[in-house]
Design a protein around this motif. Sequence first.
Motif, PDB file in Angstrom:
ATOM      1  N   PHE A   1      18.694 -24.624  57.230  1.00 50.33           N
ATOM      2  CA  PHE A   1      17.891 -23.671  56.473  1.00 50.33           C
ATOM      3  C   PHE A   1      18.640 -23.262  55.223  1.00 50.33           C
ATOM      4  CE2 PHE A   1      20.008 -22.151  60.249  1.00 50.33           C
ATOM      5  CZ  PHE A   1      20.959 -21.301  59.731  1.00 50.33           C
TER       6      PHE A   1
ATOM      7  N   PRO B   1      13.591 -22.572  56.683  1.00 49.93           N
ATOM      8  CA  PRO B   1      13.942 -23.957  57.018  1.00 49.93           C
ATOM      9  C   PRO B   1      13.741 -24.880  55.807  1.00 49.93           C
ATOM     10  CG  PRO B   1      12.523 -23.005  58.695  1.00 49.93           C
ATOM     11  CD  PRO B   1      12.576 -22.022  57.572  1.00 49.93           C
TER      12      PRO B   1
ATOM     13  N   GLN C   1      16.363 -16.386  55.291  1.00 50.32           N
ATOM     14  CA  GLN C   1      16.590 -17.823  55.410  1.00 50.32           C
ATOM     15  C   GLN C   1      15.273 -18.513  55.693  1.00 50.32           C
ATOM     16  OE1 GLN C   1      19.303 -17.211  58.506  1.00 50.32           O
ATOM     17  NE2 GLN C   1      21.112 -17.567  57.245  1.00 50.32           N
TER      18      GLN C   1
ATOM     19  N   GLU D   1       8.421 -14.505  53.445  1.00 48.41           N
ATOM     20  CA  GLU D   1       8.557 -15.582  54.426  1.00 48.41           C
ATOM     21  C   GLU D   1       7.189 -15.983  54.979  1.00 48.41           C
ATOM     22  OE1 GLU D   1      11.420 -14.803  57.465  1.00 48.41           O
ATOM     23  OE2 GLU D   1      11.004 -16.679  58.520  1.00 48.41           O
TER      24      GLU D   1
ATOM     25  N   LEU E   1      10.092 -10.284  54.836  1.00 53.29           N
ATOM     26  CA  LEU E   1       9.183 -10.785  55.865  1.00 53.29           C
ATOM     27  C   LEU E   1       7.871 -11.247  55.223  1.00 53.29           C
ATOM     28  CD1 LEU E   1       8.533 -11.207  58.869  1.00 53.29           C
ATOM     29  CD2 LEU E   1       7.611  -8.904  58.914  1.00 53.29           C
TER      30      LEU E   1
END
Lengths: 304, 385
Positions: free
Chosen positions: A129, A139, A137, A6, A3
């Motif tokens: 993605f 995009p 994952q 990301e 997380l």
Amino acid sequence: MSLLIEQILNGVQLGVALFLLAAGLTLIFGIMGVINLAHGSLYMIGAFAMAWASARTGSFWLGVPFGLAAAALTGVLMEVLIVRRLYARDHLDQVLVTYGLILFFNQMATIIFGRQPLFLAPPAELSGFVTVLPGMQYPVYRLVIILAGLFVAIGLYLLIARTRIGMLVRAGATHREMVRALGVDIKLLYTFVFALGALLAGFAGIMAGPLYGVTAGMGEQILILTFVVVVIGGVGSIRGAFYGALLVGIVDTMLRAFMPGLLRHFMAGQEADAMGGGIGSMGVYLLMALVLAIKPKGLFPAHG
Amino acid sequence: MIIRKMSIALALTGAIAAPALAQDLKIGFVTTLSGPAGYFGQDARDAFNLAIEHGGGTLGGAKINLLVEDDAVKPGQGKQIADRFLKGEGVKLFTGIIFSNVAAAIVPDILEGGGTYVSLNAAPSELAGKECNKNYFVMSWQNDSLHESAGANATRLGFKKAYLVAPNYQAGKDAIAGFKRFFKGEIVGEVYTVLNATDYAAEIARVRASDADMVFHFLPGGAGIAFARQYAAAGLKLPQVVSGASADSVIVKAVGEPLLGTAVSAQWSSDLDNPVNKKFVEDFQKKYGRMPSQWAAQSYDTALGIASALKANGGKFETNAFRAALAKADFQLTRGPFKFGPNQHPVQDWYAMKVVKSDAGDFVLKLDQKILSNHTDVYGKDCKM
């Protein structure tokens, strides 16, 4: 952990988009001394021209050069017809005129394209993605924005640091009068810088279109953050714009993402979420205040 | 000489024209026409004009002079417009506001200035309870109701763990409160976004990291389009259960495929089978060349409501008589049965819809079933007129 990574990627992606806008804005202000509020309009024009051309030709890629050309051309026209008359005027006049331009461009966009947001899908090869890390994952399109933005940043660095025109731009940012005294065609240089800024803004708009949608007034939403970047980075400094943009992008995203979670340790869930959201939206402005308090000329002042 | 004659002629025609115009009933239509939510105001304005056209240039026999202005979702700008309408133009009857933050700023001004406000959209909770006012009517819904319907819909569909996303302003908080009130499952997370943000990457990452089995969000207009597309691009497959605000016909059409199957709820659907709705949907499409949205239907209904009250008073507007007539709710709307609750907010039915692909290949909202009957809001009991 995934997380966090990301969210860092999200922050870098926002930062890169901000950099493209801030680079032009900071050059125009640093070299010509003009506060160009209508810089966001160039972003919007790039996005609209690209969306229009893509819809007409049915090809995402054909839309890109069209959007770039439209933004740069509008930049040249704006400089030659209007902004050129403002160099000798004070900042209030500049702000009034360029604010007027915002109203003009937004209304034009509404008349031509209507009020409903235009959406164009990214091409098939850029949609979907990829798995960046196991279980994470991301995009493809956002990754491409990050890469394209970094690529432009390097290109811009080479242009400014290694070429003759770049030398003039740097000289213009630090000692405007001296460049003029040395007999450089300052008019041409100004038009070039303005067109370059417009081109970068248009590029940012083109990349933002498929992500956020194309609407009249889209430029003003991001313009405020762009000004924060310019102020934090130091007016007139490309390097400052780059680090400032990444800083603002990451800080803004991180606060939005993690502030409520942190506050939950101290207060009830619902209040933490509401307050975290509030602090998240204030965060970059607090950062700006902090930077100004410690380094009043920004992190990388161009004028020494 | 000629110039003087002309100016006299002008002055005379002006003198004749002015009282004629003054007899037209001015309606102040403060709405949102710019920005990513600009189509709300556009649909509201167009539908209102359609209602006037259906009334032969009148609403209930009163010739209407509709004064439309754009507030750009800025409460300050809206306040200035309302002030000018009230004091400069002598407007007594207002409608049109889309956003609750604008409504909260200017509706009290209008009421204090002796005006009447009939809402076609925004109905924030703070104006529905203790602060209710006899000259304030709502023809759309109380904000919470939209999202209460989504909560009821999510419960009906059997979801257990919801993640909630809403913008950080009054209507966003109303949305989350409303959803929670009717959702029987667990709330595993909620996040407030910046109003009118367009990038939801950070929020989407948080939804992904949670163990929710559905997402509820309140992101109207361009925000909803951006969210839905970024959600799909991020590879999230969690079902979305939302109110009509986050998936109106414009959003559904623009986003398309990724929204297929999304559960939506609203007080109106273009499929509702009643003569008023049929005529409205057909004529709106004929006149404007697009499907009417929920926002258009609400505005048309509001115009019908105003028309009924004007008609009961012989086409004249007088504040007290207008209020008494409108409160009777003697009208047929594009939706089902409708009456006013104690706080003059709607008591009405709510419907579940689903996003489907039409035969023409477009993505549209299809009526599923009624989920709430004679639904009202929780604030009415605090209202003492």
